[in-house]
Design an enzyme around this catalytic site. Structure first.
Site, short mmCIF file in Angstrom:
data_model
loop_
_atom_site.label_atom_id
_atom_site.label_comp_id
_atom_site.label_asym_id
_atom_site.label_seq_id
_atom_site.Cartn_x
_atom_site.Cartn_y
_atom_site.Cartn_z
N MET A 124 31.06 46.59 21.74
CA MET A 124 31.36 46.16 20.49
C MET A 124 31.84 44.72 20.59
SD MET A 124 32.35 49.71 18.40
CE MET A 124 34.08 49.71 18.93
N LEU A 129 34.84 40.71 24.12
CA LEU A 129 34.68 41.21 25.48
C LEU A 129 36.04 40.75 26.18
CD1 LEU A 129 31.24 39.46 26.06
CD2 LEU A 129 32.02 41.89 25.57
N HIS A 130 36.15 41.64 27.28
CA HIS A 130 37.35 41.56 28.15
C HIS A 130 37.05 42.02 29.56
CE1 HIS A 130 37.85 45.74 27.69
NE2 HIS A 130 38.02 45.77 26.32
N HIS A 167 34.80 45.08 29.91
CA HIS A 167 33.51 44.97 29.84
C HIS A 167 32.80 43.84 30.95
CE1 HIS A 167 34.86 44.99 25.53
NE2 HIS A 167 34.06 45.97 25.48
N GLN A 197 30.08 54.86 13.67
CA GLN A 197 31.14 55.62 14.58
C GLN A 197 32.73 55.14 14.17
OE1 GLN A 197 29.67 53.53 18.12
NE2 GLN A 197 31.80 53.49 18.77
N ALA A 220 39.42 49.23 33.96
CA ALA A 220 40.00 47.84 34.21
C ALA A 220 41.41 47.72 33.77
CB ALA A 220 39.24 46.65 33.72
N SER A 228 39.73 45.93 23.57
CA SER A 228 39.49 44.91 22.24
C SER A 228 40.61 45.30 21.29
CB SER A 228 38.26 45.09 21.68
OG SER A 228 37.25 45.23 22.71
P1 AMP Z 1 33.80 48.86 23.70
O1 AMP Z 1 33.15 47.54 23.40
O2 AMP Z 1 35.22 48.97 23.42
O3 AMP Z 1 32.79 49.95 22.60
O4 AMP Z 1 33.25 49.36 25.06
C1 AMP Z 1 32.14 49.05 25.53
C2 AMP Z 1 32.08 49.54 26.91
O5 AMP Z 1 33.05 49.21 27.93
C3 AMP Z 1 32.43 51.20 26.91
O6 AMP Z 1 31.27 51.83 27.99
C4 AMP Z 1 33.74 51.38 27.40
O7 AMP Z 1 34.14 52.42 28.09
C5 AMP Z 1 33.91 50.26 28.30
N1 AMP Z 1 35.13 49.73 28.49
C6 AMP Z 1 36.05 49.38 27.67
N2 AMP Z 1 37.36 49.10 28.08
C7 AMP Z 1 37.35 49.18 29.42
C8 AMP Z 1 38.16 49.31 30.33
N3 AMP Z 1 39.41 48.95 30.25
N4 AMP Z 1 37.56 49.66 31.59
C9 AMP Z 1 36.47 50.07 32.12
N5 AMP Z 1 35.45 50.16 30.87
C10 AMP Z 1 35.83 49.78 29.70
#
Ligand code: AMP
Length: 284
Positions: free
Chosen positions: A30, A33-34, A37, A61, A176, A186
């Site tokens: 979404m 990015l960090h 991601h 969602q 991570a 995020s």
């Molecule tokens: P999001 O942008 O929050 O929907 O996350 C996108 C993808 O990144 C999803 O598969 C999350 O599980 C993964 N993700 C988010 N934060 C982390 C993290 N700290 N460590 C590993 N994967 C992550």
């Protein structure tokens, strides 16, 4: 890196890549990015010749009282990060392109989506599963990498992909973390500096549970209560749930049995920000 916003254009490119025998990996996000991601991208890069990233803040969602409108959208920064991470195609559609007039289909992942996050966030997994299946149809990947950070989400996706016979390999990537153990997210930017300090308590509770399991304890229910007390000791921390579950079914687990895999899962409000974290292990 090519940026694409039109679903049918992305689909055509993916189809062409497939005809060229490219192995396609996708990382769905979404945005905002960090490191979490980027660790998924790294894994995808290791396995796939072409890596597609999707950035889409999916309205279906989010619940009516959730943070859809204020969710961070630093698009230019994301583009730069995606480019330097080696993404080949960035697919970033508008809401109207994903849900045009007349759109009506939703996916119901069944019982697995009705516990924990499904209780606190009704409709969340249905919206998430629907957009994941749409994005799989658009990007046509051989491999899709998701983070274990959202462990129930990963379990739901595995279920949906198996049940709907979707030909894609789902890979889970480790969580991570920041230097104090807080899982990168995020949503961490919503935390004030005092809340950010308190947020490290989620990882402290996980570490406590890890130590207890390493000492040979099997009373998961009691360990979870003790871990919850650690979380509650922070003045602004309010656990939504904190318990051990069977790692494959997400059903409750009171006592560890040899040879079985479990996961400590938690959602904790720190002030008005809701954070999730988890830790899995196999009991020997
Ligand atoms: P999001 O942008 O929050 O929907 O996350 C996108 C993808 O990144 C999803 O598969 C999350 O599980 C993964 N993700 C988010 N934060 C982390 C993290 N700290 N460590 C590993 N994967 C992550």
């Amino acid at each position: 890196m090519q940026i694409i916003t039109d679903p049918s254009e992305m689909q055509k490119i993916a189809e062409k890549l497939r005809l060229q025998h490219q192995y396609i990996g996708v990382v769905m996000t979404m945005g905002a990015l960090h490191e979490g991601h980027l660790s998924l991208v790294k894994l995808a890069r290791q396995k796939a010749g072409t890596v597609i990233m999707t950035i889409f803040v999916n309205p279906s969602q989010f619940g009516p009282n959730e943070d859809f409108h204020r969710y961070p959208r630093p698009f230019e920064q994301d583009v730069a990060l995606a480019r330097s991470a080696g993404i080949d195609y960035l697919f970033a559609p508008a809401v109207e392109a994903m849900y045009p007039e007349g759109y009506s289909t939703t996916i119901d992942p069944g019982p697995i989506a009705t516990s924990f996050e499904g209780v606190s966030r009704p409709g969340h997994f249905s919206g998430m599963a629907t957009v994941v299946v749409k994005l799989l149809g658009i990007t046509r990947p051989h491999l899709a990498v998701f983070g274990e950070k959202d462990a129930q989400q990963l379990t739901v996706i595995r279920r949906v992909v198996a049940d709907l016979n979707i030909a894609v390999t789902i890979l889970g990537a480790p969580i991570a973390r920041e230097s104090d153990g807080l899982a990168t997210s995020s949503r961490n930017i919503y935390l004030s500096s005092d809340e950010r300090r308190q947020a490290a308590v989620l990882y402290r509770a996980i570490r406590y549970a890890q130590e207890q399991i390493e000492q040979g304890r099997t009373d998961l229910e009691v360990i979870a209560k003790e871990a919850e007390a650690i979380v509650r000791a922070e003045p602004d921390a309010e656990p939504d749930y904190l318990c051990f579950v069977d790692d494959t079914t997400f059903g409750p687990a009171a006592k560890a049995l040899p040879g079985k895999a479990y996961r400590l899962i938690m959602a904790v409000r720190i002030g008005s920000t809701r954070l999730i974290d988890n830790w899995s292990f196999e009991y020997r």
